[in-house]
Enzyme design. Structure first.
Site, PDB file in Angstrom:
ATOM      1  N   ALA A  95      10.727  -1.958  28.249  1.00 31.38           N
ATOM      2  CA  ALA A  95      10.624  -3.350  28.690  1.00 31.38           C
ATOM      3  C   ALA A  95       9.698  -4.164  27.795  1.00 31.38           C
ATOM      4  O   ALA A  95       9.763  -5.381  27.777  1.00 31.38           O
ATOM      5  CB  ALA A  95      10.111  -3.388  30.123  1.00 31.38           C
ATOM      6  N   LYS A  96       8.827  -3.492  27.060  1.00 30.35           N
ATOM      7  CA  LYS A  96       7.876  -4.134  26.138  1.00 30.35           C
ATOM      8  C   LYS A  96       7.153  -5.302  26.794  1.00 30.35           C
ATOM      9  O   LYS A  96       7.032  -6.380  26.220  1.00 30.35           O
ATOM     10  CB  LYS A  96       8.594  -4.546  24.850  1.00 30.35           C
ATOM     11  CG  LYS A  96       9.220  -3.344  24.132  1.00 30.35           C
ATOM     12  CD  LYS A  96       9.757  -3.665  22.770  1.00 30.35           C
ATOM     13  CE  LYS A  96      10.291  -2.438  22.056  1.00 30.35           C
ATOM     14  NZ  LYS A  96      11.545  -1.902  22.624  1.00 30.35           N
TER      15      LYS A  96
END
Lengths: 270, 270
Positions: A95-96
């Site tokens: 998802a960073k």
């Protein structure tokens, strides 16, 4: 999942392969498109065919968000299927994310508690108080970007601060954060020579390594410099495995590609 | 929305206020909790009461993701309500995304095309090819983190590369990217003295400024150094406005807080 449980699974399967579930409706076999939830059906078939060859699955959230509510439902069904059918397999929400403290807590809750992933990827730019809320979750990992596999990695990550590249500062600094034992790092395979340097800073941490296959990285090179006594590597392949065939045999084709990598890994682990 | 349309709205309303829609079910008035979609009802009431006082709304996606599918539905309803009822108002998806090229395109599509936000926030750590896919969208803005308002900003952002702080390198470098005219930057209000330095690098770019109010930043100080001929600032306040009251009068209380800020802005613009 604890690190020890992950290591035990790696030893059992003689594999440290992670399969990226980056599902693009333009790339999956057309016979799936008539199903009610083509993305989930695709994932389910890939998981059923490959779960004995890999130790982790990594859906990239972008591919699910791109389909709005439907996409989130597919993501939910995929992680639920994994947690029910294959609870021994490690799961990564790619998802960073990263935001100020109270907001990072919301993201952490979403991915580690509600969706019950074992780990989530985060970006380091906002520093300690943007990452520590993720690290607070027990028996979960936070996988922080260090050196990524794209061209843009050279824009800032390899720039030197006090004679030390930013990505090394990121590794170094993060070791002092609360619950830093829950940290893993993203290090792109396209820069194998960097692994030796990285191991000087984080000799034991697990590294999640994208860039093998489609992006041109080499498994042997990465292992030569990156492998630890407890393996310490999760090698990710996405497109190279899941899009091995666009026909009805796609799941088998994916399993063959996964097996190729698993066999190479078994050889390396000997 | 074009930059010119945003500026025209600012001049008309004599306001450069952005209201952050960071809805936490633990903080909203309890009488809303019985509704089918309390988050949307809360947002709708806030929007109805404040739309003439602000020029932008900024939902932080973390607060919606934290409620899973339901949360995404609330986000969708909120942006649709804004785009239908108040198409003149600028909308920001505060998502802080960033990934390798093809994946960033998926995020950009999700926020700028499907949800039809006017802009989205992104993180710079992965460099040029992680941000340019966002910049390719016509009449949309990409708001990149430069100097954030949290403590962790000092971990990496203010570290010096070749005698120039990382956040300045980020500003400088990004000016050379394709479609860089579509860039805005996040600069925290808690460091007003930095605005003078920032204006030397990006004299005209719009800056999205969190940190006024709850986080301790000062409006006058920020404007002293950050204001341009075309204003060039979007000042965000979230908790200070939307949680002004926990009672049934919450929307009116929010409007009063928003008006206070709008009045100060009108004074500054004179």
């Amino acid at each position: 999942m604890t690190t020890a449980e992950l290591i035990s699974q790696i030893n059992q399967k003689k594999s440290f392969l992670c399969i990226g579930l980056d599902v693009d409706l333009n790339k999956i076999p057309s016979h799936l498109l008539v199903k009610e939830d083509p993305i989930f059906e695709f994932n389910k078939a890939i998981i059923d065919a490959t779960h004995h060859l890999c130790v982790a699955y990594k859906p990239n959230t972008a591919f699910y968000e791109a389909y709005g509510l439907k996409g989130w439902k597919s993501l939910e069904k995929t992680i639920n299927y994994l947690n029910e059918k294959h609870p021994e397999i490690y799961t990564i929400a790619d998802a960073k994310r990263g935001d100020i403290g109270n907001t990072s807590t919301m993201y952490a809750k979403a991915f580690l508690e509600d969706l019950a992933f074992d780990s989530v990827t985060v970006a380091p730019y906002m520093g300690k108080d943007s990452v520590e809320p993720f690290l607070a979750f027990k028996d979960k990992h936070t996988i922080m970007l260090a050196l990524t596999s794209n061209e843009g990695a050279f824009d800032f990550q390899t720039q030197k601060i006090d004679n030390k590249e930013l990505y090394k500062q990121v590794l170094e600094t993060s070791k002092n954060w609360n619950n830093s034992e829950n940290l893993m790092y993203v290090v792109g395979a396209t820069k194998a020579e960097y692994f030796a340097e990285i191991r000087k800073i984080v000799p034991e941490a697990f590294l999640l390594v994208p860039g093998i296959g489609a992006q041109g990285g080499n498994l042997q090179d990465v292992c030569k410099y990156g492998l630890t006594e407890n393996v310490g590597l999760l090698i990710n392949s996405s497109r190279g495995i899941i899009y091995a065939s666009k026909n009805e045999d796609f799941a088998n084709a994916a399993a063959l590609k996964a097996e190729e990598l698993q066999q190479q890994m078994e050889e390396i682990l000997k």
